[in-house]
Design a protein around this motif. Sequence first.
Motif, PDB file in Angstrom:
ATOM      1  N   LYS A 306       0.836  -1.206   0.000  1.00  0.00           N
ATOM      2  CA  LYS A 306       0.000   0.000   0.000  1.00  0.00           C
ATOM      3  C   LYS A 306       0.857   1.236   0.000  1.00  0.00           C
ATOM      4  O   LYS A 306       0.600   2.213  -0.722  1.00  0.00           O
ATOM      5  CB  LYS A 306      -0.921  -0.004   1.218  1.00  0.00           C
ATOM      6  N   GLU A 307       1.921   1.248   0.787  1.00  0.00           N
ATOM      7  CA  GLU A 307       2.834   2.402   0.827  1.00  0.00           C
ATOM      8  C   GLU A 307       3.553   2.564  -0.508  1.00  0.00           C
ATOM      9  O   GLU A 307       3.817   3.686  -0.980  1.00  0.00           O
ATOM     10  CB  GLU A 307       3.840   2.214   1.969  1.00  0.00           C
ATOM     11  N   GLN A 308       3.859   1.400  -1.158  1.00  0.00           N
ATOM     12  CA  GLN A 308       4.503   1.446  -2.474  1.00  0.00           C
ATOM     13  C   GLN A 308       3.584   2.143  -3.487  1.00  0.00           C
ATOM     14  O   GLN A 308       4.023   2.948  -4.302  1.00  0.00           O
ATOM     15  CB  GLN A 308       4.830   0.004  -2.934  1.00  0.00           C
ATOM     16  N   GLN A 309       2.290   1.806  -3.444  1.00  0.00           N
ATOM     17  CA  GLN A 309       1.339   2.425  -4.368  1.00  0.00           C
ATOM     18  C   GLN A 309       1.255   3.939  -4.142  1.00  0.00           C
ATOM     19  O   GLN A 309       1.199   4.727  -5.086  1.00  0.00           O
ATOM     20  CB  GLN A 309      -0.032   1.784  -4.185  1.00  0.00           C
ATOM     21  N   ALA A 311       3.607   5.889  -2.880  1.00  0.00           N
ATOM     22  CA  ALA A 311       4.849   6.521  -3.330  1.00  0.00           C
ATOM     23  C   ALA A 311       4.867   6.640  -4.851  1.00  0.00           C
ATOM     24  O   ALA A 311       5.299   7.659  -5.433  1.00  0.00           O
ATOM     25  CB  ALA A 311       6.035   5.704  -2.837  1.00  0.00           C
ATOM     26  N   GLN A 312       4.407   5.579  -5.544  1.00  0.00           N
ATOM     27  CA  GLN A 312       4.364   5.644  -7.014  1.00  0.00           C
ATOM     28  C   GLN A 312       3.367   6.720  -7.491  1.00  0.00           C
ATOM     29  O   GLN A 312       3.607   7.408  -8.499  1.00  0.00           O
ATOM     30  CB  GLN A 312       3.957   4.266  -7.554  1.00  0.00           C
ATOM     31  N   ALA A 313       2.244   6.886  -6.778  1.00  0.00           N
ATOM     32  CA  ALA A 313       1.282   7.936  -7.133  1.00  0.00           C
ATOM     33  C   ALA A 313       1.911   9.322  -6.993  1.00  0.00           C
ATOM     34  O   ALA A 313       1.697  10.225  -7.813  1.00  0.00           O
ATOM     35  CB  ALA A 313       0.034   7.818  -6.262  1.00  0.00           C
ATOM     36  N   ILE A 314       2.716   9.470  -5.918  1.00  0.00           N
ATOM     37  CA  ILE A 314       3.410  10.764  -5.736  1.00  0.00           C
ATOM     38  C   ILE A 314       4.360  11.019  -6.883  1.00  0.00           C
ATOM     39  O   ILE A 314       4.460  12.133  -7.418  1.00  0.00           O
ATOM     40  CB  ILE A 314       4.155  10.777  -4.375  1.00  0.00           C
ATOM     41  N   VAL A 315       5.082   9.988  -7.346  1.00  0.00           N
ATOM     42  CA  VAL A 315       6.033  10.154  -8.455  1.00  0.00           C
ATOM     43  C   VAL A 315       5.291  10.549  -9.727  1.00  0.00           C
ATOM     44  O   VAL A 315       5.684  11.471 -10.460  1.00  0.00           O
ATOM     45  CB  VAL A 315       6.842   8.851  -8.654  1.00  0.00           C
ATOM     46  N   ARG A 316       4.173   9.821 -10.014  1.00  0.00           N
ATOM     47  CA  ARG A 316       3.431  10.122 -11.241  1.00  0.00           C
ATOM     48  C   ARG A 316       2.861  11.543 -11.208  1.00  0.00           C
ATOM     49  O   ARG A 316       2.936  12.301 -12.187  1.00  0.00           O
ATOM     50  CB  ARG A 316       2.304   9.116 -11.437  1.00  0.00           C
ATOM     51  N   THR A 317       2.291  11.926 -10.107  1.00  0.00           N
ATOM     52  CA  THR A 317       1.692  13.267  -9.981  1.00  0.00           C
ATOM     53  C   THR A 317       2.738  14.362 -10.142  1.00  0.00           C
ATOM     54  O   THR A 317       2.558  15.349 -10.873  1.00  0.00           O
ATOM     55  CB  THR A 317       0.996  13.412  -8.630  1.00  0.00           C
ATOM     56  N   ASN A 318       3.860  14.225  -9.476  1.00  0.00           N
ATOM     57  CA  ASN A 318       4.921  15.232  -9.590  1.00  0.00           C
ATOM     58  C   ASN A 318       5.467  15.303 -11.000  1.00  0.00           C
ATOM     59  O   ASN A 318       5.768  16.387 -11.518  1.00  0.00           O
ATOM     60  CB  ASN A 318       6.025  14.928  -8.588  1.00  0.00           C
ATOM     61  N   THR A 319       5.627  14.130 -11.646  1.00  0.00           N
ATOM     62  CA  THR A 319       6.147  14.134 -13.022  1.00  0.00           C
ATOM     63  C   THR A 319       5.191  14.869 -13.947  1.00  0.00           C
ATOM     64  O   THR A 319       5.615  15.674 -14.801  1.00  0.00           O
ATOM     65  CB  THR A 319       6.334  12.668 -13.521  1.00  0.00           C
ATOM     66  N   THR A 320       3.882  14.651 -13.770  1.00  0.00           N
ATOM     67  CA  THR A 320       2.878  15.345 -14.614  1.00  0.00           C
ATOM     68  C   THR A 320       2.901  16.847 -14.381  1.00  0.00           C
ATOM     69  O   THR A 320       2.844  17.648 -15.315  1.00  0.00           O
ATOM     70  CB  THR A 320       1.470  14.785 -14.291  1.00  0.00           C
ATOM     71  N   VAL A 321       2.999  17.257 -13.119  1.00  0.00           N
ATOM     72  CA  VAL A 321       2.997  18.693 -12.798  1.00  0.00           C
ATOM     73  C   VAL A 321       4.244  19.372 -13.356  1.00  0.00           C
ATOM     74  O   VAL A 321       4.170  20.465 -13.951  1.00  0.00           O
ATOM     75  CB  VAL A 321       2.889  18.888 -11.263  1.00  0.00           C
ATOM     76  N   ILE A 322       5.391  18.722 -13.222  1.00  0.00           N
ATOM     77  CA  ILE A 322       6.632  19.314 -13.746  1.00  0.00           C
ATOM     78  C   ILE A 322       6.574  19.455 -15.259  1.00  0.00           C
ATOM     79  O   ILE A 322       6.996  20.465 -15.836  1.00  0.00           O
ATOM     80  CB  ILE A 322       7.832  18.466 -13.311  1.00  0.00           C
ATOM     81  N   ALA A 323       6.001  18.423 -15.935  1.00  0.00           N
ATOM     82  CA  ALA A 323       5.891  18.497 -17.398  1.00  0.00           C
ATOM     83  C   ALA A 323       4.944  19.631 -17.813  1.00  0.00           C
ATOM     84  O   ALA A 323       5.138  20.302 -18.831  1.00  0.00           O
ATOM     85  CB  ALA A 323       5.387  17.170 -17.927  1.00  0.00           C
ATOM     86  N   ALA A 324       3.903  19.887 -17.036  1.00  0.00           N
ATOM     87  CA  ALA A 324       2.914  20.916 -17.383  1.00  0.00           C
ATOM     88  C   ALA A 324       3.481  22.327 -17.245  1.00  0.00           C
ATOM     89  O   ALA A 324       3.125  23.222 -17.999  1.00  0.00           O
ATOM     90  CB  ALA A 324       1.676  20.759 -16.502  1.00  0.00           C
ATOM     91  N   ILE A 325       4.381  22.539 -16.277  1.00  0.00           N
ATOM     92  CA  ILE A 325       4.882  23.901 -16.041  1.00  0.00           C
ATOM     93  C   ILE A 325       6.153  24.187 -16.794  1.00  0.00           C
ATOM     94  O   ILE A 325       6.713  25.288 -16.691  1.00  0.00           O
ATOM     95  CB  ILE A 325       5.096  24.134 -14.549  1.00  0.00           C
ATOM     96  N   MET A 326       6.661  23.235 -17.552  1.00  0.00           N
ATOM     97  CA  MET A 326       7.908  23.473 -18.285  1.00  0.00           C
ATOM     98  C   MET A 326       7.620  24.337 -19.510  1.00  0.00           C
ATOM     99  O   MET A 326       6.567  24.233 -20.120  1.00  0.00           O
ATOM    100  CB  MET A 326       8.532  22.150 -18.715  1.00  0.00           C
TER     101      MET A 326
END
Length: 326
Positions: A306-309, A311-326
Amino acid sequence: LMAVYYIQVDSFTSLLILPLIAMYSIGMVTMVLSAYRQLQGAFRSEWEAEKRRADLVQSQGQLSWQVEQTELAIKDQEAQIAKLRRLNTVLDSLFKKYSATDKPLPELFRECIRSVSEELDVDRVSIWRFGGDAERLELDVLYERATDRYHLIDLALHAKDFPTYFRYLSENRVISAPFAETDPATREFCENYFKPNDIKSLLDAPLRNHSGGFGVICCETVGDVREWQADEIGFVASVAQLIGAQIVAQDMAELNREIQVALTAAEAAGRAKSGFMATMNHELRTPMNGILGAANILVEGNLQPKEQQLAQAIVRTNTTVIAAIM
């Protein structure tokens, strides 16, 4: 008498003489008749000669009259041509002076109405502007030639009071009214405008801009009736077109200025937006990169499913946000 004498004297002699006398008498009568005929012929010849002289004099008089009329017609044509050249010169001067310029319209109005008054010898020339969605005409400026003065008078003509004139103005290139008080297009003004100002003749031409009607240029004679000539009507209509073209040009120039202001404002807004986005990009990416790095470390560690899921959600969300503001 001689015949009677000889008959009385000697019948035989009389028989010889009577034929001679008869022949003599016939000869005399013939001579008299011949002389009469010659005299009659002479009189007839003289009468015919006199008649020919009279006809010749009449023909010469008619010829002289025709020559005089031809000379007058030529002079009238020359005067007409000179007048047309003068009017064209005035139009050309006005066009060169005011085309492609940003001089104020009141200056154009004043010079145009004064030129019309001077060139056509018109007592009063004025400019009227439409107001209230073309439901009224408001006097802008009036020029009086007698005093050489401009007048600014608070005067308005309403369409509801003069519907026929407003209809004629919208349908015609010019309104030519030599007898203004009785003309169908202008007689509505008789009591309230013509009689108080002693106006007898009227010549109006509408001023048009990009949206249709702008106003009218009005020529008025005071005290005397004026039969407007074709060249005068054409001149006033041309001045109206010149004013209308200048109005359109200035409207377009004003529109271009407004567009330029809007473009400048849009460019400034674009630059502000770019600056804001650059600032936000820097301010957001720095902490987001830190969060993403920490999340990646967690994903690679020994976490519960559950903690792994999470952490992976945090990675996906941050990656999407960084791509959007570039």
